[in-house]
Design an enzyme around this catalytic site. Sequence first.
Site, short mmCIF file in Angstrom:
data_model
loop_
_atom_site.label_atom_id
_atom_site.label_comp_id
_atom_site.label_asym_id
_atom_site.label_seq_id
_atom_site.Cartn_x
_atom_site.Cartn_y
_atom_site.Cartn_z
N GLU A 1 23.99 69.35 29.04
CA GLU A 1 24.18 69.44 28.20
C GLU A 1 24.61 67.86 27.83
O GLU A 1 25.05 67.68 26.64
CB GLU A 1 25.08 70.46 27.00
CG GLU A 1 24.61 71.64 27.32
CD GLU A 1 25.28 72.29 26.46
OE1 GLU A 1 25.95 72.17 25.59
OE2 GLU A 1 25.44 73.83 27.07
N GLY A 2 23.67 66.82 28.59
CA GLY A 2 23.66 65.43 27.47
C GLY A 2 25.16 65.18 29.02
O GLY A 2 25.94 65.24 29.49
N PHE B 1 17.59 78.04 27.22
CA PHE B 1 17.46 76.95 26.24
C PHE B 1 16.38 76.24 27.05
O PHE B 1 17.24 75.71 27.79
CB PHE B 1 18.26 76.33 26.02
CG PHE B 1 18.84 74.99 24.99
CD1 PHE B 1 18.21 75.46 23.81
CD2 PHE B 1 18.75 74.14 25.64
CE1 PHE B 1 18.70 74.20 22.86
CE2 PHE B 1 18.84 72.89 24.67
CZ PHE B 1 19.08 72.41 23.21
N ALA B 2 15.19 76.21 27.01
CA ALA B 2 14.21 74.97 28.07
C ALA B 2 13.92 73.89 27.39
O ALA B 2 13.08 73.54 26.29
CB ALA B 2 12.99 75.93 28.22
N LEU B 3 14.96 72.79 27.26
CA LEU B 3 14.92 71.41 27.01
C LEU B 3 14.51 70.47 28.00
O LEU B 3 13.44 69.64 27.74
CB LEU B 3 15.71 71.11 26.08
CG LEU B 3 16.21 69.51 25.84
CD1 LEU B 3 14.92 69.22 24.71
CD2 LEU B 3 17.55 69.92 24.67
N GLN C 1 59.03 63.97 45.06
CA GLN C 1 58.90 63.20 43.40
C GLN C 1 56.90 62.43 43.05
O GLN C 1 56.67 63.12 42.36
CB GLN C 1 59.76 61.84 43.42
CG GLN C 1 60.49 62.08 42.79
CD GLN C 1 61.69 60.57 42.48
OE1 GLN C 1 61.26 59.49 43.50
NE2 GLN C 1 62.64 60.79 41.98
N GLN D 1 44.09 69.56 46.69
CA GLN D 1 44.38 68.15 47.27
C GLN D 1 46.03 68.63 47.93
O GLN D 1 46.71 68.11 48.36
CB GLN D 1 45.01 66.77 46.68
CG GLN D 1 45.22 65.67 47.75
CD GLN D 1 44.02 64.97 48.53
OE1 GLN D 1 42.89 65.07 48.36
NE2 GLN D 1 45.02 64.24 49.63
N GLY E 1 44.49 72.75 53.40
CA GLY E 1 43.34 72.67 53.44
C GLY E 1 42.97 73.74 53.45
O GLY E 1 42.01 74.17 53.44
#
Length: 381
Positions: A361-362, A122-124, A276, A334, A338
């Site tokens: 796509e926007g 799709f070339a837009l 918690q 997180q 590591g």
Amino acid sequence: MDRSFLEWPFFEDRHRALAEELEEWCARHLPVDHGDVDAACRGLVAALGAGGWLRHSGAGADERLDVRALCLIRETLARHDGLADFAFAMQGLGMGAVSLFGSPEQRAWLEKTRAGRAISAFALTEPGAGSDVANTATTAEAVQGGWVLNGEKTYISNGGIADLYVVFARTGEGPGSKGLSAFLMPADSAGLEVVERIEVVAPHPLAHLRMTNVELPESARIGAPGAGFKVAMSVLDVFRATVGAAALGFARRAMDEALARVRLPRAGGGCLADLQLVQGHVADMVLKVDAAALLIYRAAWVKDMGAARVSREAAMAKLYATEAAQEVIDAAVQLHGGDGVRKGFAVESLYREIRALRIYEGASDVQRVIIARAALQGADA
């Protein structure tokens, strides 16, 4: 994974059966080796075609796109392998204009892409006109028997490996968005050049293309002259919700990885899930995943029920799902400590995969404009 969402009233039994069948297929075939991205994408398109999944990526002359099926497939593939989702999505987006507006002659290509025998694009987007489609600079000049295209397109997914491109160019029927048309351009067209292959954080085949006096027959135009903007927006109306679905798949995988991680035993006894603060992160992840799913499948259901346009619903689904997925994945990183940024861990890969979905796509900012304008127009009415 929690699959209770499949019992929501948005779905029919055929969607539930499709989800189960695809889950089994993914367990056997995914993930694939991403070492050679071009080869991996070609192999995935062939495998998805052989498995029958690409038949959902387009619609025949007497068929309609099933947007709920598209979303379910993208969500499931993304959860297993981001490149598999990319390969499937581009067969749909690339040929969306043909599915919705194509002539019988053009649909011959659609049958090839649905079988995995041809790769579409799709070339837009252009170097100077990304989100601002109305300022497309590529031109298509009418000549005896056809068209001559000149211009450049960039960040084109499947660029360099596609067999055909749907290209949007200025034909001059009116100013701005009123003067664009869509064209079907085979990759072997004389004058089409791959200027650059573009490397991004999550490897996908992308390219910068240049068209220099590319000659196409009159039959290459998709839809009516000057209707290119309508064609592009109609395609995005369908496929924007599926971008949210891919993001949802990434988020579900990240949440599953995080839930497994925080339940691991720790030195000294107990596990992270006992804390918690960690439970707070988990609650936020669950909430964002379910909220995203509701918006995505609401938009897909509305479109499948026959709505002519779902710009507002699709924009809400894409905006929220992609932004929420970024937050869910970040929290999963997180919670991994590591290892969250260590190669070979799923959450590290997801962290790279999700970022582009908030742009293509926007971009998220464009979706906010669409949502706001719809709300303001409703208030005026």
